[in-house]
Design an enzyme around this catalytic site. Sequence first.
Site, PDB file in Angstrom:
ATOM      1  N   HIS A 261       0.842  -1.202   0.000  1.00 51.39           N
ATOM      2  CA  HIS A 261       0.000   0.000   0.000  1.00 51.39           C
ATOM      3  C   HIS A 261       0.876   1.250   0.000  1.00 51.39           C
ATOM      4  CE1 HIS A 261      -3.554   2.399   1.591  1.00 51.39           C
ATOM      5  NE2 HIS A 261      -2.536   3.183   1.897  1.00 51.39           N
ATOM      6  N   GLU A 262       1.843   1.282   0.911  1.00 47.21           N
ATOM      7  CA  GLU A 262       2.696   2.461   1.018  1.00 47.21           C
ATOM      8  C   GLU A 262       3.662   2.569  -0.161  1.00 47.21           C
ATOM      9  OE1 GLU A 262       1.687   4.466   3.010  1.00 47.21           O
ATOM     10  OE2 GLU A 262       0.557   3.213   4.398  1.00 47.21           O
TER      11      GLU A 262
ATOM     12  N   HIS B 261       1.922   4.343  -2.950  1.00 45.00           N
ATOM     13  CA  HIS B 261       1.972   5.803  -2.767  1.00 45.00           C
ATOM     14  C   HIS B 261       3.327   6.349  -3.217  1.00 45.00           C
ATOM     15  CE1 HIS B 261      -1.817   6.356  -0.744  1.00 45.00           C
ATOM     16  NE2 HIS B 261      -1.484   5.640   0.309  1.00 45.00           N
TER      17      HIS B 261
END
Length: 265
Positions: A62-63, A66
């Site tokens: 997820h990170e 980003h």
Amino acid sequence: MTPSDSARAISRRDRRISPVFLGIVAVMAVAGWAVYRDRGLPTGVGVFLFVTAAWVVSLCLHEYAHARTALHSGDISIGAKGYLTLNPLKYTHAMLSIVLPLLFVIMGGIGLPGGAVFIERQRIEERWKHSLISAAGPLTNALLAVALTAPFWLGAADDWPLAFRCALAFLALLQVTAAILNFLPVPGLDGYGVIEPWLRPETRAKLNQYAGFGLLAVFALLWIPELNRVFFDAVHAVLDALGVTEAEVQWGLDWFRFWDGQPGS
């Protein structure tokens, strides 16, 4: 220098996958094998280790989504911060990014996400790029949910061991809840980051005052029985459309919380 040139300028060291992440993946693989083969570990312990490691892996992805999107949008500082290594220890808010999400899973079976990477937004000009950076994380959770449920809606999981199938079902629930919750337009969550660039400056200034409380406010609201019921009805409707039953999810949670007793007990 264009964003693509900036991405190529990141050193190989800054891109190298961290041994910490590889270690978590190894725990996930070994525990998953133990659950699937029903050997080496008690079933509940195996499910707990498998789901916990897989959930941390998904938080890292997820990170990473980003960070990678920010890199290609113009923030070349991402590489030096270590975000491209998938190392959870490099995140600016390890407590919010890893510890609290794990506690939420253990306490209530909720995939509640947290903020992690620090992006130098002043390096990025176009508003749509800012929105895309924020959307990249929960979109990753949505893709993981589709991948985890693929064996169910393709019929491949029908003959799999029950414990392993239910562990995947519970993991899928965590991804769906993380995607839905993170897309809420609440300050501090990615959904707000998607719309923030398009708000008037004075509106942004007012709402940003509450960014530190958004995550906790959402968690508190989910403790209200009526809201909790509506939320999970929506989550299970999504999972049902993907071929995962509520019973499989519940049994997965029961095995995950092995200290409470075995499923059906």
